[in-house]
Design an enzyme around this catalytic site. Structure first.
Site, mmCIF file in Angstrom:
data_model
loop_
_atom_site.group_PDB
_atom_site.id
_atom_site.type_symbol
_atom_site.label_atom_id
_atom_site.label_comp_id
_atom_site.label_asym_id
_atom_site.label_seq_id
_atom_site.Cartn_x
_atom_site.Cartn_y
_atom_site.Cartn_z
ATOM 1 N N ASP A 28 -7.332 22.624 -42.968
ATOM 2 C CA ASP A 28 -8.260 23.183 -43.940
ATOM 3 C C ASP A 28 -7.662 24.505 -44.424
ATOM 4 O O ASP A 28 -6.772 25.056 -43.780
ATOM 5 C CB ASP A 28 -9.609 23.414 -43.251
ATOM 6 C CG ASP A 28 -10.700 23.808 -44.224
ATOM 7 O OD1 ASP A 28 -10.564 23.490 -45.417
ATOM 8 O OD2 ASP A 28 -11.684 24.426 -43.789
ATOM 9 N N GLU B 282 12.628 3.725 -1.250
ATOM 10 C CA GLU B 282 12.022 3.264 0.009
ATOM 11 C C GLU B 282 11.998 1.738 0.090
ATOM 12 O O GLU B 282 12.344 1.146 1.121
ATOM 13 C CB GLU B 282 10.600 3.824 0.119
ATOM 14 C CG GLU B 282 10.549 5.334 0.284
ATOM 15 C CD GLU B 282 9.265 5.954 -0.239
ATOM 16 O OE1 GLU B 282 9.176 7.189 -0.244
ATOM 17 O OE2 GLU B 282 8.357 5.196 -0.653
ATOM 18 N N VAL C 235 0.845 -1.206 0.000
ATOM 19 C CA VAL C 235 0.000 0.000 0.000
ATOM 20 C C VAL C 235 0.874 1.248 0.000
ATOM 21 O O VAL C 235 0.656 2.200 -0.753
ATOM 22 C CB VAL C 235 -0.945 0.006 1.224
ATOM 23 C CG1 VAL C 235 -1.679 1.331 1.329
ATOM 24 C CG2 VAL C 235 -1.933 -1.140 1.125
ATOM 25 N N ALA C 236 1.907 1.225 0.850
ATOM 26 C CA ALA C 236 2.778 2.392 0.966
ATOM 27 C C ALA C 236 3.633 2.597 -0.277
ATOM 28 O O ALA C 236 3.949 3.726 -0.652
ATOM 29 C CB ALA C 236 3.677 2.236 2.191
#
Length: 913
Positions: free
Chosen positions: A324, A700, A277-278
């Site tokens: 165009d 991390e 989760v982190a």
């Protein structure tokens, strides 16, 4: 059925109608059979569907799963934070894309509300929705055509079809049948739903209504055309997949390493889930969305309004612009640019209906007294004229014309030398008019002046010249010799080859009693006036910038090839050798042949909406990122199909705006190039902050994984990782999203759409950063524990003062590592010291704010309890700073070797004390 090929009586017979129209009973039956004459919506816009679509991104789904797991593990605070980020992302995306696709509703606005029909032999006004095939309709000047119809009668009828076909001038209509196959713009005996009557009047029988009309077919093309997934959406999907896979692998390794180091199965499972989760970069989706929204805001200031966020980046990898001509390269305002009189060619400056401009010969501006010699020509141009020049007002800030644009252009030119149309008509009151028609190709008006009648003529050169036997040169009448006629013919051809529409003018004094035959002989030729729908200001420079940036421009127009080629050459899109391909040629061309043709220098003219759509499809099948510009209804299907559809904000129809991804507020082609530059910058910045965010998360995870492999207790808590991702990483990543453009961003070729953000180079960079962060953080962990006289391998230290301080050191070091790393991420290859330090004040503010937040994490008692941190001393901060700058040394070494490998010049590095 091709009704334009049938005689009018046969058309009436085929539709079961007559010149006296249908009966009311017949009309009711046909209304039940064919339905209402309206463009029906196939689906309604749903606010709920738009909101739900914000939650379909893979990264968002991963975050939702992560929040549910947090709730399951009892980490309600984590779960609420993650859900808050998801909702913020959804709200930003929803509000930026709130203007949903309303192409069909916009089409309905172009349909006239009422129409005059003949039923039971009598004229009556009915709602246009009640019109059925077989109805005989009455067309009057200024009215909108309520359905597609075949003309039965016409009196000098001209219709404005610019929004449907791209024609820059009103089209003359005829009643006679046409034997061969013709595209819509060449079906001169037909009138079409949504166009308007510019001049004259007519009677026609309705042949198709609603979705069976040409407008209806465009609506069908638009709704059936699927919007392609943008390169950015595809890229973020790949990033999401990478994050999901990488997180699973790393968390699995953490789980195994934890078990091997003595952790229990349940504890390591719960910790691994918490780490998963982190480890997910919660701030990434919101950061991407906010960065794009900020890009949208910057582009709006440069007159490019983005309707879909993901389109911002798509501009950056645009390979081809299909443009165009009418209203895009040009203003859709006929302008006199050249005249020939008194044996001299004179250029006239100015664009559009604004009567600002001057006359010059070979670049020399004519003085006011020199203009008198040309007053006769401009007087004729203003007198043989039924249009009106309208001054700016509160309702409309720009000059405009009422009536035929060709005649309006003549009035504007006359105004430039000081001729006032209304005052001139008072001095020369009109007493008669012989209108223009397609057979005669000329128009005559008779005016009274000083008790004499004067006839003035304008028309095609070939028609006017054969009625003249003399010529006026500087006010003196001379005999019109064969040699002089040849000179005039050559000058007419020369002007026509420039794409100018050339009109000839003549004059004659007539008796009080006259007839057409007596007027049209022995006239005095006065001069030629050439006009064109000219290029917008700045288009030539914009095209040059596009070419420099490796972007090809292709003109696709409904207008005539010669005119389109002249404009395209003038702005530098094509050369003289470019091939013109018409709609008829395109229809008979196979896809394979068209693919080959598109590799050459080519211009497409007289094309239909389906042709334009086909060209875009073929280009995109070659894996090109195609931007299509347009302003008319005829452009809508191609605008929607293209990678990036660009419509005109001022001159564009609602249909084209709603079908597009981007609207140009100033209608300037130049704004497209500015938008492309912004798109390239945004993509560069996306790479920068994705690298920044992922490097933090990898660092991390590597820190935790290395600690478990070595045998250390956990050096970081899952909640601390979450606070780094959401507390200190978000502002710097947003700041990277608004980095100014790097030098030379428009001197490189468009990015290959196959080029991925998540490539080997980035992966190696992330692993390098992760390794440095992991080793540096664990060194601080080891040093802190041993400073207390304890062993970092002793699991019993968990919860002690030494352990809390050591985890605080790791926590703070990871934050400061990223504060240093954010400067590394400002350029992929250039030294961080070569990027101007103060060029992004928001980045400096964000780094300062993040450092302040980290100080609060360390010293506020609330955070000490919540995050399990403890205060640290000055020496500890010095250790952390020294270790944090190691990431700068490592990345500078990486960049140096990349530059040397690629042969780049090593830049001068600013040495900071």
């Amino acid at each position: 059925m091709d009704y334009y090929k049938l005689e009018s009586d046969d058309v009436l017979k085929a539709l079961g109608s007559s010149i006296e129209g249908l009966s009311e009973e017949e009309a009711k039956k046909l209304l039940i059979e064919h339905g209402l004459n309206e463009i029906r919506k196939t689906k309604d816009y749903s606010v709920m569907k738009s909101i739900l679509s914000q939650f379909t991104d893979l990264m968002v789904i991963i975050l939702i799963i992560a929040s549910l797991i947090s709730f399951f593990l009892g980490e309600s605070a984590d779960a609420l934070v993650i859900l808050g980020i998801v909702l913020l992302n959804a709200l930003i995306g929803f509000f930026q894309e709130f203007k949903a696709e309303k192409s069909i509703e916009a089409l309905q606005k172009l349909v006239s509300q009422t129409a005059i029909v003949i039923r039971d032999g009598a004229q009556k006004e009915i709602p246009s929705t009640q019109i059925v095939p077989g109805d005989v309709i009455v067309l009057e000047e200024g009215s909108k055509v309520p359905a597609d119809a075949r003309l039965l009668e016409e009196y000098i009828l001209k219709t404005d079809e610019s929004s449907l076909t791209g024609e820059s001038i009103p089209q003359k209509k005829v009643v006679e049948s046409i034997s061969c196959d013709k595209v819509v713009c060449d079906q001169k005996n037909m009138v079409f739903l949504g166009t308007s009557v510019a001049h004259g009047r007519g009677i026609a029988v309705v042949v198709s209504t609603g979705h069976e009309t040409e407008f209806g077919k465009i609506a069908n093309l638009t709704t059936q055309t699927k919007t392609e997934t943008s390169p950015l959406q595809k890229e973020l999907l790949q990033v999401g997949k990478f994050i999901a896979k990488a997180t699973f692998v790393l968390v699995f390794l953490v789980f195994i390493a934890g078990l091997l180091s003595g952790g229990t199965l349940l504890d390591m499972f719960l910790f691994s889930i918490s780490m998963a989760v982190a480890a997910v970069p919660e701030g990434l989706p919101a950061t991407v969305t906010i960065a794009l929204a900020l890009g949208v805001s910057r582009m709006a200031k440069k007159n490019a309004i983005i309707r879909r966020l993901s389109s911002v980046e798509t501009l950056g990898c645009t390979n081809i612009i299909c443009t165009d001509k009418t209203g895009t390269l040009t203003k859709n305002e006929m302008t006199v640019t050249q005249i020939y009189a008194n044996n001299i060619t004179i250029d006239i400056s100015g664009v559009g209906y604004d009567p600002k401009g001057s006359l010059s010969v070979d670049g020399r501006r004519l003085k006011h007294e020199d203009l008198d010699e040309y007053e006769m020509l401009f007087n004729i141009a203003a007198l043989v004229n039924n249009s009106e020049l309208i001054k700016p007002s509160k309702k409309k800030s720009a000059w405009d014309i009422l009536g035929d644009p060709t005649e309006g252009a003549l009035l504007v030119a006359a105004k430039k030398i000081g001729i006032d149309h209304k005052a001139l008509l008072k001095e020369y009151p009109k007493i008669d008019e012989i209108p223009f028609d397609s057979d005669r190709k000329r128009m005559i008006t008779v005016h009274e002046h000083e008790k004499h009648n004067h006839a003035y003529m304008k028309g095609a050169f070939s028609e006017v010249i054969k009625l003249c036997d003399r010529i006026s040169i500087n006010g003196v009448v001379h005999k019109l010799t064969t040699q002089k006629i040849e000179e005039l013919e050559k000058k007419n051809e020369e002007m026509a080859e420039k794409g100018l529409r050339v009109l000839a003018f003549s004059i004659k004094k007539v008796e009080k009693k006259y007839d057409v035959e007596s007027i049209e002989k022995n006239m005095t030729f006065v001069g030629l006036i050439g006009m064109i729908d000219p290029p917008r200001h700045g288009v030539k420079e914009a095209v040059a910038m596009a070419k420099k940036a490796g972007i090809r421009v292709i003109v696709i127009t409904g207008d005539f090839g010669v005119t389109a080629k002249a404009v395209a050459k003038q702005v530098g899109i094509i050369s003289e050798d470019a091939r013109i391909i018409t709609g008829d040629e395109l229809s008979s061309m196979s896809d394979e042949k068209l693919k080959k043709v598109l590799d050459t220098e080519v211009l497409f003219a007289r094309v239909s909406p389906s042709h334009k759509l086909r060209i875009v499809k073929i280009l995109e099948s070659k894996d090109l990122v195609v931007a299509v510009t347009g302003d008319g209804v005829n452009d809508a299907p191609a605008l929607k199909k293209a990678s990036i559809g660009i419509s005109m904000g001022l001159s564009g129809t609602d249909v084209s705006k709603e079908a597009s991804n981007m609207v140009l507020a100033d209608d300037s082609f130049v704004s497209i190039i500015s938008a492309i530059k912004e798109g390239r910058t945004i993509y560069d910045n996306l790479k920068k902050f994705i690298t920044y965010i992922l490097s933090s998360n990898i660092g991390e995870l590597v820190t935790v994984l290395l600690a478990l492999i070595i045998g250390f207790p956990l050096p970081l808590l899952a909640l601390q990782i979450l606070l780094i991702d959401l507390g200190t990483d978000v502002l710097p990543s947003l700041a990277l999203g608004v980095e100014p453009s790097e030098q030379g961003v428009m001197n490189r070729k468009p990015r290959d759409r196959k080029q991925k953000i998540m490539n080997k180079d980035l992966l190696s960079r992330l692993l390098m950063i992760g390794g440095v962060l992991g080793v540096g953080s664990l060194f601080l962990f080891y040093n802190t524990i041993t400073s207390f006289g304890l062993s970092p391998f002793d699991k019993s230290i968990v919860g002690s003062a030494a352990y809390v301080k050591a985890t605080t050191m790791v926590f703070v070091s990871l934050i400061l590592f990223q504060m240093v790393n954010v400067f590394n991420c400002r350029s992929e290859k250039k030294s961080a010291y070569s990027v101007p330090f103060f060029s992004n004040p928001f980045l400096l503010f964000s780094v300062f704010s993040s450092v302040v937040i980290s100080v609060l994490y360390v010293y506020l008692p609330f955070f000490n309890t919540f995050l399990h941190t403890s205060p640290i001393g000055f020496v500890d901060w010095a250790y952390i700073l020294v270790i944090a700058f190691s990431i700068n040394l490592a990345d500078e070494a990486r960049k140096f070797f990349i530059r040397r490998k690629e042969g780049l010049v090593v830049e001068n590095v600013r040495v900071t004390q």
